[in-house]
Design a protein around this motif. Structure first.
Motif, PDB file in Angstrom:
ATOM      1  N   ILE A 192      -1.723  -2.834   2.018  1.00 48.52           N
ATOM      2  CA  ILE A 192      -1.130  -1.932   1.027  1.00 48.52           C
ATOM      3  C   ILE A 192       0.083  -1.260   1.677  1.00 48.52           C
ATOM      4  O   ILE A 192      -0.024  -0.661   2.753  1.00 48.52           O
ATOM      5  CB  ILE A 192      -2.120  -0.836   0.562  1.00 48.52           C
ATOM      6  CG1 ILE A 192      -3.383  -1.478  -0.013  1.00 48.52           C
ATOM      7  CG2 ILE A 192      -1.454   0.070  -0.468  1.00 48.52           C
ATOM      8  CD1 ILE A 192      -3.148  -2.267  -1.281  1.00 48.52           C
ATOM      9  N   ILE A 193       1.215  -1.372   1.030  1.00 45.34           N
ATOM     10  CA  ILE A 193       2.433  -0.721   1.524  1.00 45.34           C
ATOM     11  C   ILE A 193       2.881   0.321   0.509  1.00 45.34           C
ATOM     12  O   ILE A 193       3.163  -0.010  -0.651  1.00 45.34           O
ATOM     13  CB  ILE A 193       3.567  -1.747   1.753  1.00 45.34           C
ATOM     14  CG1 ILE A 193       3.122  -2.815   2.764  1.00 45.34           C
ATOM     15  CG2 ILE A 193       4.833  -1.059   2.226  1.00 45.34           C
ATOM     16  CD1 ILE A 193       4.145  -3.899   3.007  1.00 45.34           C
ATOM     17  N   GLU A 194       2.907   1.562   0.935  1.00 42.71           N
ATOM     18  CA  GLU A 194       3.334   2.660   0.053  1.00 42.71           C
ATOM     19  C   GLU A 194       4.845   2.847   0.173  1.00 42.71           C
ATOM     20  O   GLU A 194       5.412   2.730   1.271  1.00 42.71           O
ATOM     21  CB  GLU A 194       2.627   3.961   0.448  1.00 42.71           C
ATOM     22  CG  GLU A 194       1.108   3.925   0.333  1.00 42.71           C
ATOM     23  CD  GLU A 194       0.641   3.859  -1.104  1.00 42.71           C
ATOM     24  OE1 GLU A 194       1.450   4.150  -2.001  1.00 42.71           O
ATOM     25  OE2 GLU A 194      -0.542   3.522  -1.329  1.00 42.71           O
ATOM     26  N   PRO A 195       5.524   3.148  -0.945  1.00 43.94           N
ATOM     27  CA  PRO A 195       6.974   3.393  -0.891  1.00 43.94           C
ATOM     28  C   PRO A 195       7.351   4.492   0.093  1.00 43.94           C
ATOM     29  O   PRO A 195       8.396   4.421   0.747  1.00 43.94           O
ATOM     30  CB  PRO A 195       7.308   3.800  -2.333  1.00 43.94           C
ATOM     31  CG  PRO A 195       6.251   3.145  -3.154  1.00 43.94           C
ATOM     32  CD  PRO A 195       5.014   3.194  -2.320  1.00 43.94           C
ATOM     33  N   SER A 196       6.471   5.503   0.217  1.00 43.96           N
ATOM     34  CA  SER A 196       6.775   6.612   1.132  1.00 43.96           C
ATOM     35  C   SER A 196       6.800   6.159   2.583  1.00 43.96           C
ATOM     36  O   SER A 196       7.528   6.718   3.409  1.00 43.96           O
ATOM     37  CB  SER A 196       5.748   7.736   0.947  1.00 43.96           C
ATOM     38  OG  SER A 196       4.432   7.246   1.157  1.00 43.96           O
ATOM     39  N   GLN A 197       6.001   5.121   2.905  1.00 46.36           N
ATOM     40  CA  GLN A 197       6.004   4.600   4.272  1.00 46.36           C
ATOM     41  C   GLN A 197       7.365   4.028   4.640  1.00 46.36           C
ATOM     42  O   GLN A 197       7.778   4.095   5.800  1.00 46.36           O
ATOM     43  CB  GLN A 197       4.944   3.502   4.420  1.00 46.36           C
ATOM     44  CG  GLN A 197       3.508   3.962   4.335  1.00 46.36           C
ATOM     45  CD  GLN A 197       2.564   2.795   4.430  1.00 46.36           C
ATOM     46  OE1 GLN A 197       1.979   2.352   3.450  1.00 46.36           O
ATOM     47  NE2 GLN A 197       2.413   2.266   5.635  1.00 46.36           N
ATOM     48  N   LEU A 198       8.038   3.443   3.669  1.00 49.76           N
ATOM     49  CA  LEU A 198       9.328   2.799   3.910  1.00 49.76           C
ATOM     50  C   LEU A 198      10.500   3.736   3.678  1.00 49.76           C
ATOM     51  O   LEU A 198      11.653   3.318   3.800  1.00 49.76           O
ATOM     52  CB  LEU A 198       9.478   1.578   2.993  1.00 49.76           C
ATOM     53  CG  LEU A 198       8.389   0.513   3.088  1.00 49.76           C
ATOM     54  CD1 LEU A 198       8.623  -0.568   2.050  1.00 49.76           C
ATOM     55  CD2 LEU A 198       8.356  -0.095   4.487  1.00 49.76           C
ATOM     56  N   SER A 199      10.213   4.996   3.348  1.00 45.57           N
ATOM     57  CA  SER A 199      11.269   5.958   2.986  1.00 45.57           C
ATOM     58  C   SER A 199      12.143   5.385   1.866  1.00 45.57           C
ATOM     59  O   SER A 199      13.367   5.508   1.863  1.00 45.57           O
ATOM     60  CB  SER A 199      12.137   6.300   4.204  1.00 45.57           C
ATOM     61  OG  SER A 199      11.363   6.866   5.239  1.00 45.57           O
ATOM     62  N   LEU A 200      11.466   4.720   0.910  1.00 44.82           N
ATOM     63  CA  LEU A 200      12.169   4.068  -0.193  1.00 44.82           C
ATOM     64  C   LEU A 200      12.751   5.102  -1.149  1.00 44.82           C
ATOM     65  O   LEU A 200      12.069   6.038  -1.568  1.00 44.82           O
ATOM     66  CB  LEU A 200      11.212   3.151  -0.946  1.00 44.82           C
ATOM     67  CG  LEU A 200      11.762   2.404  -2.152  1.00 44.82           C
ATOM     68  CD1 LEU A 200      12.863   1.441  -1.736  1.00 44.82           C
ATOM     69  CD2 LEU A 200      10.640   1.660  -2.878  1.00 44.82           C
ATOM     70  N   ALA A 201      14.022   4.939  -1.468  1.00 48.08           N
ATOM     71  CA  ALA A 201      14.696   5.841  -2.413  1.00 48.08           C
ATOM     72  C   ALA A 201      15.627   5.005  -3.294  1.00 48.08           C
ATOM     73  O   ALA A 201      16.473   4.268  -2.786  1.00 48.08           O
ATOM     74  CB  ALA A 201      15.488   6.913  -1.669  1.00 48.08           C
ATOM     75  N   TYR A 202      15.437   5.101  -4.606  1.00 49.96           N
ATOM     76  CA  TYR A 202      16.302   4.379  -5.546  1.00 49.96           C
ATOM     77  C   TYR A 202      17.571   5.175  -5.806  1.00 49.96           C
ATOM     78  O   TYR A 202      17.578   6.407  -5.672  1.00 49.96           O
ATOM     79  CB  TYR A 202      15.566   4.114  -6.852  1.00 49.96           C
ATOM     80  CG  TYR A 202      14.473   3.081  -6.730  1.00 49.96           C
ATOM     81  CD1 TYR A 202      14.789   1.733  -6.621  1.00 49.96           C
ATOM     82  CD2 TYR A 202      13.134   3.456  -6.707  1.00 49.96           C
ATOM     83  CE1 TYR A 202      13.788   0.781  -6.489  1.00 49.96           C
ATOM     84  CE2 TYR A 202      12.132   2.509  -6.572  1.00 49.96           C
ATOM     85  CZ  TYR A 202      12.470   1.178  -6.470  1.00 49.96           C
ATOM     86  OH  TYR A 202      11.480   0.236  -6.332  1.00 49.96           O
TER      87      TYR A 202
END
Length: 199
Positions: free
Chosen positions: A88-98
């Motif tokens: 499971i990969i959470e967007p917060s783990q990747l510092s994902l920002a659109y």
């Protein structure tokens, strides 16, 4: 005399052909710029971003829609599985920002940046539509670490076939040559996984 008449007719035909081309060019330019003026301040019809239709909308409204949808994307996690293993990969783990505003800007300029030479692109948008990616930023180092962890769990080294010369004859095979077939390994396609995660 005939040669002079032939040259004169050739020049006359070329002038008429040039004039016709100029008229056609002016007509197409008029249509192109009139259409751009008609949709001034709005995205051309047929434009979408990551499958989200925003064609015909103002930039402000398109930005609102993409901001809302990108917020929904950030609330969902990415699940990868192989056999009985699951990651499971959470967007917060990747510092994902659109970045909806940049996506809307790119969508608005699509078909506008190329001046008259953008006419083929504009016609393509009107006929078939155009889907642009939703722009984003993420921590590439964290992404690579996640991919490496998955690869370490999935990859199985291959065992090459081998031949061994025995000291004595094998009573079962009646030979001093022992052959091992080897085993196929398993290698994660890291490039495909990386591309899938970015999409």
């Amino acid at each position: 005399m005939r040669r002079v008449v032939a040259v004169f007719l050739t020049h006359l035909w070329l002038r008429r052909f040039g004039a016709a081309c100029a008229v056609i060019l002016i007509f197409l330019s008029f249509i192109f710029f009139s259409y751009r003026l008609l949709w001034r301040g709005k995205l051309f019809p047929g434009i979408s971003v990551s499958g989200i239709a925003i064609g015909g909308l103002s930039s402000e409204r398109a930005n609102e829609i993409l901001s809302s949808r990108s917020g929904e994307f950030l609330e969902s996690s990415l699940s990868l599985s192989y056999d009985e293993q699951r990651w499971i990969i959470e967007p917060s783990q990747l510092s994902l920002a659109y970045e909806p505003s940049l996506s809307v800007r790119a969508a608005y300029l699509s078909g506008r940046n190329e001046a008259f030479f953008g006419l083929p692109l504009l016609l393509s948008i009107l006929q078939e539509g155009k889907d642009l990616p939703l722009r984003y930023t993420l921590d590439e180092q964290v992404l690579e670490s996640s991919i490496s962890a998955i690869a370490s769990a999935v990859n199985v080294p291959s065992i090459p076939p081998s031949l061994e010369v025995l000291a004595a004859v094998d009573p079962q095979t009646h030979s001093r040559i022992k052959a091992e077939a080897g085993e196929a390994g398993l290698q994660l396609d890291v490039s495909s996984l990386r591309r899938t995660l970015h999409e």
